[in-house]
Design a protein around this motif. Structure first.
Motif, PDB file in Angstrom:
ATOM      1  N   ALA A  30       0.921  -0.952  -0.069  1.00  0.00           N
ATOM      2  CA  ALA A  30       0.015   0.040  -0.079  1.00  0.00           C
ATOM      3  C   ALA A  30       0.938   1.369   0.104  1.00  0.00           C
ATOM      4  O   ALA A  30       1.952   1.233   0.728  1.00  0.00           O
ATOM      5  CB  ALA A  30      -0.908   0.079   1.173  1.00  0.00           C
ATOM      6  N   HIS A  31       0.287   2.231  -0.804  1.00  0.00           N
ATOM      7  CA  HIS A  31       1.234   3.668  -0.956  1.00  0.00           C
ATOM      8  C   HIS A  31       1.055   4.275   0.617  1.00  0.00           C
ATOM      9  O   HIS A  31      -0.021   4.104   1.132  1.00  0.00           O
ATOM     10  CB  HIS A  31       0.392   4.273  -1.887  1.00  0.00           C
ATOM     11  N   PRO A  32       2.082   4.676   1.166  1.00  0.00           N
ATOM     12  CA  PRO A  32       1.724   5.559   2.499  1.00  0.00           C
ATOM     13  C   PRO A  32       0.957   6.412   2.606  1.00  0.00           C
ATOM     14  O   PRO A  32       0.292   6.365   3.961  1.00  0.00           O
ATOM     15  CB  PRO A  32       3.211   6.282   2.537  1.00  0.00           C
ATOM     16  N   ALA A  33       0.374   6.920   1.725  1.00  0.00           N
ATOM     17  CA  ALA A  33      -0.759   8.005   1.830  1.00  0.00           C
ATOM     18  C   ALA A  33      -2.158   7.050   2.011  1.00  0.00           C
ATOM     19  O   ALA A  33      -2.864   7.802   2.758  1.00  0.00           O
ATOM     20  CB  ALA A  33      -0.906   8.827   0.449  1.00  0.00           C
ATOM     21  N   VAL A  34      -2.213   5.956   1.232  1.00  0.00           N
ATOM     22  CA  VAL A  34      -3.322   5.112   1.519  1.00  0.00           C
ATOM     23  C   VAL A  34      -3.489   4.905   2.896  1.00  0.00           C
ATOM     24  O   VAL A  34      -4.383   4.728   3.826  1.00  0.00           O
ATOM     25  CB  VAL A  34      -3.409   4.170   0.643  1.00  0.00           C
ATOM     26  N   THR A  35      -2.161   4.239   3.642  1.00  0.00           N
ATOM     27  CA  THR A  35      -1.990   3.664   4.875  1.00  0.00           C
ATOM     28  C   THR A  35      -2.470   4.967   5.830  1.00  0.00           C
ATOM     29  O   THR A  35      -3.143   4.783   7.048  1.00  0.00           O
ATOM     30  CB  THR A  35      -0.824   3.302   5.211  1.00  0.00           C
ATOM     31  N   ALA A  36      -1.993   6.124   5.629  1.00  0.00           N
ATOM     32  CA  ALA A  36      -2.261   7.068   6.475  1.00  0.00           C
ATOM     33  C   ALA A  36      -3.635   7.614   6.518  1.00  0.00           C
ATOM     34  O   ALA A  36      -4.253   7.718   7.472  1.00  0.00           O
ATOM     35  CB  ALA A  36      -1.187   8.458   6.133  1.00  0.00           C
ATOM     36  N   ALA A  37      -4.386   7.446   5.294  1.00  0.00           N
ATOM     37  CA  ALA A  37      -5.548   7.640   5.224  1.00  0.00           C
ATOM     38  C   ALA A  37      -6.368   6.742   6.119  1.00  0.00           C
ATOM     39  O   ALA A  37      -7.498   7.045   6.640  1.00  0.00           O
ATOM     40  CB  ALA A  37      -6.441   7.768   3.754  1.00  0.00           C
ATOM     41  N   GLY A  38      -6.224   5.357   5.978  1.00  0.00           N
ATOM     42  CA  GLY A  38      -6.705   4.334   6.745  1.00  0.00           C
ATOM     43  C   GLY A  38      -6.579   4.611   8.304  1.00  0.00           C
ATOM     44  O   GLY A  38      -7.334   4.395   9.061  1.00  0.00           O
ATOM     45  N   VAL A  39      -5.606   5.036   8.557  1.00  0.00           N
ATOM     46  CA  VAL A  39      -5.019   5.264   9.907  1.00  0.00           C
ATOM     47  C   VAL A  39      -6.214   6.378  10.703  1.00  0.00           C
ATOM     48  O   VAL A  39      -6.834   6.227  11.589  1.00  0.00           O
ATOM     49  CB  VAL A  39      -3.837   5.889  10.402  1.00  0.00           C
ATOM     50  N   ASN A  40      -6.272   7.552   9.613  1.00  0.00           N
ATOM     51  CA  ASN A  40      -7.353   8.571   9.948  1.00  0.00           C
ATOM     52  C   ASN A  40      -8.561   7.915  10.202  1.00  0.00           C
ATOM     53  O   ASN A  40      -9.461   8.417  11.054  1.00  0.00           O
ATOM     54  CB  ASN A  40      -7.065   9.745   9.096  1.00  0.00           C
ATOM     55  N   HIS A  41      -8.964   7.225   9.411  1.00  0.00           N
ATOM     56  CA  HIS A  41     -10.351   6.592   9.369  1.00  0.00           C
ATOM     57  C   HIS A  41     -10.546   5.835  10.638  1.00  0.00           C
ATOM     58  O   HIS A  41     -11.645   6.117  11.290  1.00  0.00           O
ATOM     59  CB  HIS A  41     -10.912   5.735   7.989  1.00  0.00           C
ATOM     60  N   VAL A  42      -9.605   4.941  10.949  1.00  0.00           N
ATOM     61  CA  VAL A  42      -9.718   4.164  12.337  1.00  0.00           C
ATOM     62  C   VAL A  42      -9.929   5.355  13.514  1.00  0.00           C
ATOM     63  O   VAL A  42     -10.639   4.881  14.300  1.00  0.00           O
ATOM     64  CB  VAL A  42      -8.553   3.314  12.529  1.00  0.00           C
ATOM     65  N   LEU A  43      -8.971   6.213  13.474  1.00  0.00           N
ATOM     66  CA  LEU A  43      -9.183   7.190  14.758  1.00  0.00           C
ATOM     67  C   LEU A  43     -10.295   7.821  14.727  1.00  0.00           C
ATOM     68  O   LEU A  43     -10.777   8.015  15.937  1.00  0.00           O
ATOM     69  CB  LEU A  43      -7.997   8.253  14.488  1.00  0.00           C
ATOM     70  N   LEU A  44     -10.897   8.037  13.314  1.00  0.00           N
ATOM     71  CA  LEU A  44     -12.207   8.688  13.355  1.00  0.00           C
ATOM     72  C   LEU A  44     -13.428   7.801  13.831  1.00  0.00           C
ATOM     73  O   LEU A  44     -14.388   8.216  14.445  1.00  0.00           O
ATOM     74  CB  LEU A  44     -12.459   9.215  11.948  1.00  0.00           C
ATOM     75  N   THR A  45     -13.306   6.592  13.822  1.00  0.00           N
ATOM     76  CA  THR A  45     -14.450   5.490  14.328  1.00  0.00           C
ATOM     77  C   THR A  45     -14.464   5.830  15.564  1.00  0.00           C
ATOM     78  O   THR A  45     -15.339   5.664  16.375  1.00  0.00           O
ATOM     79  CB  THR A  45     -14.154   3.998  13.767  1.00  0.00           C
ATOM     80  N   TYR A  46     -13.408   5.892  16.476  1.00  0.00           N
ATOM     81  CA  TYR A  46     -13.396   5.879  17.872  1.00  0.00           C
ATOM     82  C   TYR A  46     -14.085   7.494  18.160  1.00  0.00           C
ATOM     83  O   TYR A  46     -14.955   7.356  19.170  1.00  0.00           O
ATOM     84  CB  TYR A  46     -11.899   5.979  18.470  1.00  0.00           C
ATOM     85  N   HIS A  47     -13.813   8.558  17.657  1.00  0.00           N
ATOM     86  CA  HIS A  47     -14.150   9.604  17.851  1.00  0.00           C
ATOM     87  C   HIS A  47     -15.713   9.679  17.703  1.00  0.00           C
ATOM     88  O   HIS A  47     -16.694  10.053  18.583  1.00  0.00           O
ATOM     89  CB  HIS A  47     -13.515  10.768  17.194  1.00  0.00           C
ATOM     90  N   TYR A  48     -16.287   9.153  16.619  1.00  0.00           N
ATOM     91  CA  TYR A  48     -17.443   9.130  16.219  1.00  0.00           C
ATOM     92  C   TYR A  48     -18.415   8.150  17.162  1.00  0.00           C
ATOM     93  O   TYR A  48     -19.506   8.403  17.824  1.00  0.00           O
ATOM     94  CB  TYR A  48     -17.983   8.403  15.033  1.00  0.00           C
ATOM     95  N   LEU A  49     -17.641   7.058  17.617  1.00  0.00           N
ATOM     96  CA  LEU A  49     -18.297   6.292  18.752  1.00  0.00           C
ATOM     97  C   LEU A  49     -18.556   6.708  20.160  1.00  0.00           C
ATOM     98  O   LEU A  49     -19.505   6.823  20.609  1.00  0.00           O
ATOM     99  CB  LEU A  49     -17.625   4.784  19.026  1.00  0.00           C
TER     100      LEU A  49
END
Length: 143
Positions: free
Chosen positions: A11-30
């Motif tokens: 995976a391209h580092p930018a794709v991985t970084a976007a995935g990390v941001n999405h995971v962090l947002l899941t906790y925030h939203y919950l």
């Protein structure tokens, strides 16, 4: 361990970084009770496996499970996030505060969540592991 079990990420580092941001947002939203925000970060065929609960399959089942746990007295505190391509591991604590417990230390449970992401960096699966001390008496460290 055999070498066929070891893989490297393509995976391209930018794709991985976007995935990390999405995971962090899941906790925030919950934590704030925004189930629609959480849903926007998941695939329609998302799966959720938590100890002590039946596996949830599909966005609607996962959203129902999370909706049942939403509380202003419950939050996630993350310590470490490790990313490798489409796999994200988050280590932290689920913290529960008692109503009217100002000044008291909230109770919590350590966890490890292993996320699998889709090609669009949306959550395809999440499996949670809780820390539990091993049964029986433990020898002193260094023995």
């Amino acid at each position: 361990m055999t070498s066929d079990r070891i893989r490297t990420s393509s995976a391209h580092p930018a794709v991985t970084a976007a995935g990390v941001n999405h995971v962090l947002l899941t906790y925030h939203y919950l934590d704030i009770g925004d189930i629609d925000g959480y849903a926007s970060l998941t695939e329609t065929d998302v799966t959720l496996d938590h100890p002590g609960a039946p596996p949830r399959r599909g966005r609607e089942a996962v959203l129902r499970a999370h909706t049942a746990q939403v509380s202003p007295l419950r939050r996630h505190e993350l310590d470490t996030v490790i990313a490798d391509g489409e796999t994200i591991v988050a280590l932290g604590r689920v913290v529960h505060s008692a109503p009217g417990a100002a000044g008291r230390t909230p109770a919590g449970t350590d966890f490890a969540d292993v996320f699998t992401l889709s090609g669009q960096t949306l959550v395809r699966a999440c499996r949670r592991y809780y820390y539990a001390p091993p049964p029986g008496p433990q020898p002193p460290l260094g023995s």
